[in-house]
Design an enzyme around this catalytic site. Structure first.
Site, PDB file in Angstrom:
ATOM      1  N   GLY A 175       0.643   4.179   1.247  1.00 23.57           N
ATOM      2  CA  GLY A 175       0.550   5.148   2.330  1.00 23.57           C
ATOM      3  C   GLY A 175      -0.746   5.917   2.269  1.00 23.57           C
ATOM      4  O   GLY A 175      -1.072   6.680   3.178  1.00 23.57           O
ATOM      5  N   GLY A 176      -1.510   5.702   1.194  1.00 24.90           N
ATOM      6  CA  GLY A 176      -2.775   6.414   1.033  1.00 24.90           C
ATOM      7  C   GLY A 176      -3.785   6.084   2.110  1.00 24.90           C
ATOM      8  O   GLY A 176      -4.567   6.946   2.517  1.00 24.90           O
ATOM      9  N   PHE A 177      -3.768   4.840   2.608  1.00 19.49           N
ATOM     10  CA  PHE A 177      -4.730   4.492   3.656  1.00 19.49           C
ATOM     11  C   PHE A 177      -4.455   5.274   4.936  1.00 19.49           C
ATOM     12  O   PHE A 177      -5.379   5.590   5.695  1.00 19.49           O
ATOM     13  CB  PHE A 177      -4.707   2.990   3.947  1.00 19.49           C
ATOM     14  CG  PHE A 177      -5.751   2.558   4.944  1.00 19.49           C
ATOM     15  CD1 PHE A 177      -7.092   2.509   4.587  1.00 19.49           C
ATOM     16  CD2 PHE A 177      -5.399   2.220   6.241  1.00 19.49           C
ATOM     17  CE1 PHE A 177      -8.065   2.129   5.507  1.00 19.49           C
ATOM     18  CE2 PHE A 177      -6.364   1.838   7.163  1.00 19.49           C
ATOM     19  CZ  PHE A 177      -7.694   1.791   6.794  1.00 19.49           C
ATOM     20  N   ASP A 200       0.861  -1.178   0.000  1.00 13.15           N
ATOM     21  CA  ASP A 200       0.000   0.000   0.000  1.00 13.15           C
ATOM     22  C   ASP A 200       0.896   1.226   0.000  1.00 13.15           C
ATOM     23  O   ASP A 200       1.936   1.259   0.645  1.00 13.15           O
ATOM     24  CB  ASP A 200      -0.909  -0.025   1.228  1.00 13.15           C
ATOM     25  CG  ASP A 200      -1.959   1.071   1.202  1.00 13.15           C
ATOM     26  OD1 ASP A 200      -2.039   1.780   0.185  1.00 13.15           O
ATOM     27  OD2 ASP A 200      -2.686   1.215   2.187  1.00 13.15           O
ATOM     28  N   ASP A 203      -7.564  -8.039  -0.084  1.00 16.69           N
ATOM     29  CA  ASP A 203      -6.769  -8.104   1.138  1.00 16.69           C
ATOM     30  C   ASP A 203      -7.649  -7.708   2.304  1.00 16.69           C
ATOM     31  O   ASP A 203      -8.584  -6.927   2.147  1.00 16.69           O
ATOM     32  CB  ASP A 203      -5.564  -7.169   1.069  1.00 16.69           C
ATOM     33  CG  ASP A 203      -5.953  -5.719   1.313  1.00 16.69           C
ATOM     34  OD1 ASP A 203      -5.995  -5.308   2.491  1.00 16.69           O
ATOM     35  OD2 ASP A 203      -6.234  -4.991   0.344  1.00 16.69           O
TER      36      ASP A 203
END
Length: 378
Positions: A91-93, A89, A264
């Site tokens: 880092g957007g989450f 991921d 996921d």
């Protein structure tokens, strides 16, 4: 890197995604190893569950242990002793989950380091650099995952920022001569018009695959699968479709029927730590008193280590009551294997053009009801 659709059953597909570190048969469930570890188990135990790929998190690995430590090991695969594919991921989450510790600008996002409180700045270019050094087989563009509910005006502005970041991610990824895959993330909240805008622009930029982001953040199942159905019809047939963060067994089945290829979620590992064990006949809540003297394994026909070595429900209940780490490990091994068995059965059902029969049997056992009459898609 190649993705091929090998068989269809309605909108459901079986495919093969070839990465540097291996081949992924789809539909595929991806265990989450945010910090470079799937909680409570070794990389070998993850592989023995049948998992083909692991998800890790760019933001958290950047902070700890940091890129310099990972570079000593050459890449994240060697650092965590996992030789299969890895998706990271961007880092957007964390733009969503650390919303009280961040400030969004068109250039990037300022965060308060959750470890030491210092200010850090993450940009699309920096995210691509980090994922390049991690050696990720599948890199995700930097984006904003919007909270639910949000206004149309806010989401529209967020989509435009994320599209700008996606283009910058694409340019910098290419500048690095990264030979791995780059996936875009389609945003737009619950608004089909904004989802269409996001998807069409990202398709024009050209990516190796397309993730559906911004879901499982508080919306109803009906809203979620309305968007999944809508977006899957836009994503090109020959590109993998990745639904982020959705992972209840019935949700996986519904999404597969709508054409999703990859998933996921932390559910199998998190639920294992809380004593919720998945079986083909429903959930076993192992901390319930009724299991105190139960000599059966979690599931009679399960081929996981926990069930095959005949660790009884009684013993697992005892370990849970004592808060023993062995119990968490044995529970996690079982839940991971359950999810991989589910995906294996789904793939086989699609190959045999018997997915409808499989879904009807699953719904009967689980007393599960479709949110969008998805059986019409198979």
């Amino acid at each position: 890197m190649v993705f091929r659709v090998l068989q269809t059953d309605g909108d459901a597909r079986v495919g093969k995604l070839t990465c540097h570190h291996g081949i992924i048969e789809t539909p595929a469930f991806i265990p989450v190893g945010t910090y470079g570890v799937v909680k409570s188990v070794t990389s070998q135990e993850v592989a023995e569950s049948g998992a083909q790929i692991i998800l890790s998190n760019t933001f958290h690995l950047w902070l700890r242990p940091g890129l310099e430590i990972i570079k000593i090991h050459q890449n994240l695969h060697k650092f965590m002793n996992w030789m299969g594919p890895i998706i990271t991921d961007s880092g957007g989450f964390q733009v969503f989950s650390l919303n009280k510790l961040r400030k969004i600008t068109e250039s990037g996002v300022y965060f308060k380091d959750p470890v030491n409180g210092s200010t850090i700045f993450l940009t699309p270019e920096k995210s691509m650099d980090i994922q390049y050094h991690l050696g990720s087989d599948i890199v995700l563009v930097f984006d904003e995952c919007v909270s639910y509910p949000s206004t149309w005006e806010y989401i529209k502005n967020s989509v435009e920022i994320s599209l700008n970041w996606a283009e910058r991610s694409r340019l910098h990824f290419d500048k690095l001569h990264n030979s791995n895959m780059l996936f875009a993330i389609i945003q737009g909240g619950m608004y089909e018009e904004l989802r269409n805008r996001s998807a069409q622009e990202l398709i024009n930029i050209k990516f190796d695959g397309y993730a559906i982001g911004g879901l499982s953040v508080g919306e109803t199942p009906q809203e979620r699968f309305r968007i999944v159905s809508y977006v899957c019809k836009i994503i090109p047939f020959d590109k993998p479709r990745y639904l982020m963060g959705v992972g209840k067994p019935q949700d996986l089945i519904e999404a597969v029927c709508l054409g999703v290829d990859m998933f996921d979620c932390v559910i199998p590992t998190r639920n294992a730590r809380n004593g919720y064990l998945f079986t083909n006949n429903g959930v076993v809540r192992i901390r319930n008193a009724k299991y105190e003297s139960d000599l059966d394994p979690i599931e009679e026909d399960c081929d996981c280590y926990t069930c095959q070595r005949y660790y009884s429900r009684s013993y697992l209940h005892y370990l849970d009551r004592c808060n023993e780490s062995l119990g968490i490990r044995l529970n996690t091994i079982h839940n991971l294997r359950y999810y991989q068995r589910l995906m294996e059965e789904i793939r086989q059902s699609i190959r045999m053009k018997k997915l409808r029969k499989f879904v009807e049997a699953f719904n009967y056992k689980f007393n599960s009801v479709s949110t969008n009459n998805y059986l019409s898609n198979i």
